[in-house]
Scaffold this motif. Structure first.
Motif, PDB file in Angstrom:
ATOM      1  N   PRO A  12      -4.047  -2.425   3.960  1.00 26.81           N
ATOM      2  CA  PRO A  12      -2.548  -2.664   2.933  1.00 26.81           C
ATOM      3  C   PRO A  12      -3.438  -4.932   3.405  1.00 26.81           C
ATOM      4  O   PRO A  12      -2.556  -5.413   2.876  1.00 26.81           O
ATOM      5  CB  PRO A  12      -1.790  -2.310   2.903  1.00 26.81           C
ATOM      6  N   SER A  13      -2.798  -4.932   4.191  1.00 26.24           N
ATOM      7  CA  SER A  13      -2.248  -6.263   5.274  1.00 26.24           C
ATOM      8  C   SER A  13      -3.857  -7.160   4.825  1.00 26.24           C
ATOM      9  O   SER A  13      -3.291  -8.886   4.092  1.00 26.24           O
ATOM     10  CB  SER A  13      -2.175  -6.524   6.606  1.00 26.24           C
ATOM     11  N   LYS A  14      -4.594  -7.112   4.675  1.00 27.08           N
ATOM     12  CA  LYS A  14      -5.975  -7.958   4.535  1.00 27.08           C
ATOM     13  C   LYS A  14      -6.174  -7.793   2.493  1.00 27.08           C
ATOM     14  O   LYS A  14      -6.266  -8.908   2.681  1.00 27.08           O
ATOM     15  CB  LYS A  14      -7.682  -6.983   5.298  1.00 27.08           C
ATOM     16  N   TYR A  40      -3.818  -7.138   0.306  1.00 25.22           N
ATOM     17  CA  TYR A  40      -2.325  -7.916  -0.111  1.00 25.22           C
ATOM     18  C   TYR A  40      -2.794  -9.882   0.404  1.00 25.22           C
ATOM     19  O   TYR A  40      -2.441 -10.158  -0.408  1.00 25.22           O
ATOM     20  CB  TYR A  40      -1.391  -7.631   0.472  1.00 25.22           C
ATOM     21  N   LYS A  41      -3.274  -9.677   1.669  1.00 25.19           N
ATOM     22  CA  LYS A  41      -3.520 -11.570   2.008  1.00 25.19           C
ATOM     23  C   LYS A  41      -4.604 -11.927   1.190  1.00 25.19           C
ATOM     24  O   LYS A  41      -3.950 -12.884   0.345  1.00 25.19           O
ATOM     25  CB  LYS A  41      -3.905 -11.092   3.219  1.00 25.19           C
ATOM     26  N   GLU A  85       4.362 -13.548   6.576  1.00 27.12           N
ATOM     27  CA  GLU A  85       4.938 -12.346   6.531  1.00 27.12           C
ATOM     28  C   GLU A  85       5.877 -11.798   5.371  1.00 27.12           C
ATOM     29  O   GLU A  85       6.022 -10.536   5.320  1.00 27.12           O
ATOM     30  CB  GLU A  85       5.317 -12.157   7.451  1.00 27.12           C
ATOM     31  N   GLU A 140       3.965 -10.791   2.515  1.00 31.46           N
ATOM     32  CA  GLU A 140       3.937  -9.568   2.441  1.00 31.46           C
ATOM     33  C   GLU A 140       4.530  -8.469   2.634  1.00 31.46           C
ATOM     34  O   GLU A 140       4.353  -7.697   1.350  1.00 31.46           O
ATOM     35  CB  GLU A 140       2.719  -9.352   3.545  1.00 31.46           C
ATOM     36  N   GLU A 141       6.223  -9.130   3.274  1.00 35.44           N
ATOM     37  CA  GLU A 141       6.969  -8.283   3.070  1.00 35.44           C
ATOM     38  C   GLU A 141       7.965  -7.994   1.321  1.00 35.44           C
ATOM     39  O   GLU A 141       7.450  -7.171   0.802  1.00 35.44           O
ATOM     40  CB  GLU A 141       7.900  -8.714   3.531  1.00 35.44           C
TER      41      GLU A 141
END
Length: 95
Positions: A33-35, A37-38, A71, A74-75
């Motif tokens: 998800p992090s990659k 969503y970034k 951060e 993303e949150e």
């Protein structure tokens, strides 16, 4: 086994292609998800600011500052929901 080291630009192009062609659930599972969503957050911010600048007929520098940390963005990001951010652009004066 053959291996290949991707450059940053190649990875961005692959991610851009993936975001358009691969179902979201599969992409989240493969890349995390992090990659994903970034990349999505960057595209949302850039396209939204560009659209606003064009709509208002503004002349701005290419410097764009987002007041929230990644951060925090993303949150706050939830696909399908309203996504808010604060952007600061430098307006150029007309000659």
């Amino acid at each position: 086994m053959l291996g290949y080291i991707f450059s940053t630009m190649e990875l961005l192009q692959i991610c851009d292609y993936c975001l358009k062609q691969i179902p979201r659930d599969v992409l989240l599972e493969i890349l995390g998800p992090s990659k994903v969503y970034k990349q999505v957050i960057k595209k949302v911010i850039n396209s939204t600011v560009a659209e606003y600048v064009q709509k208002e007929g503004l002349k701005v520098s290419k410097d764009l500052r987002i007041e929230q940390s990644f951060e925090d963005l993303e949150e706050a990001f939830e696909p399908g929901n309203i996504f808010c951010f604060n952007a600061v652009v430098q307006i150029q004066e007309s000659p």
